[in-house]
Design a protein around this motif. Structure first.
Motif: not given
Length: 246
Positions: A66-70, A103-107, A231-246
């Motif tokens: 699993i790969t994350w980015m800064t 592959l991971m992206m946070m938003t 935008r709702r709360h400046a301090k908040t968590g992040r979701m992760g969007t993922f994709v992988f090929m089996q």
């Protein structure tokens, strides 16, 4: 875990939500839920445990990496296959041709975009806030791929009625693509507009040969029971969007 339907065989795409039955408790009410981000002043051990829970779930589908980015709201895209990066590389796009590699992206209002080819042999995941979209993160990610992507999926982002921006943001897009004028509605205040990130991304994707685009029907800002929103709360968590090929 819910996956996007209608993709090439063996390709799995999805996005986490605020609620997860294995999310750990926290005394920080703003960060309650399945936060996956290390940079939001959450307890690092809690975040890493959430990430391990995700990896365990992916492992049931054969995932072994699993790969994350800064993420930095840049247009930097990196191709990651066999190498193991112990420190998350900076950038906002990831491409792989390696099966079993998530592959991971946070938003939390910005737009996650997943693209792939028709054969299910190459996928990419990118983080597109307005800066990334305007400056070319979609274009750079497609250019980093070995094959032409034919499909895309747009994860949850802030919807047009909730995303008010200044004239300089509109100009950043329309000076590049005049056709994007239609993606902006006049705001209540002079010099303000409501921007449609989904419409902008769909236009850019189709300009670069991606004809089949799904998703783009959620609102991270207004659907507070499902998604984190900066935008709702400046301090908040992040979701992760993922994709992988089996």
């Amino acid at each position: 875990m819910q996956f996007v339907q209608g993709l090439p065989a063996g390709v799995f795409v999805g996005q986490t939500r605020v609620h997860h039955d294995r999310a750990l408790e926290t005394t920080q009410t703003e960060l309650q839920g399945f936060n996956l981000a290390l940079h939001v002043q959450d307890d690092a051990a809690r975040v890493q445990q959430h990430r391990m829970i995700l990896l365990e779930e992916f492992a049931g589908y054969g995932v072994d990496k699993i790969t994350w980015m800064t993420q930095t709201h840049s247009t930097i895209c990196r191709v990651v296959n066999e190498q193991i990066d112990f420190d998350a590389q900076e950038g906002d796009g990831l491409v792989t041709q390696r099966p079993k590699h998530a592959l991971m992206m946070m938003t939390a209002d910005c737009l996650p975009v997943v693209v792939g080819n028709a054969d299910g042999t190459e996928v990419a995941n990118l983080h597109a806030g307005w800066r990334g979209l305007a400056h070319g993160i979609i274009e750079n990610t497609i250019a980093s791929m070995n094959t032409q992507p034919t499909w895309a999926w747009l994860g949850a982002a802030i919807s047009q009625p909730c995303f008010e921006i200044g004239a300089e943001v509109k100009e950043a897009f329309c000076s590049k693509y005049a056709e994007l004028e239609s993606a902006f509605q006049t705001g209540a205040q002079a010099g303000k507009y409501y921007a449609d990130l989904y419409a902008i991304a769909k236009f850019i994707l189709k300009q670069h040969g991606v004809e089949v685009v799904s998703g783009g029907d959620q609102c991270s800002f207004s659907q507070s029971d499902e998604y984190f929103s900066y935008r709702r709360h400046a301090k908040t968590g992040r979701m992760g969007t993922f994709v992988f090929m089996q």
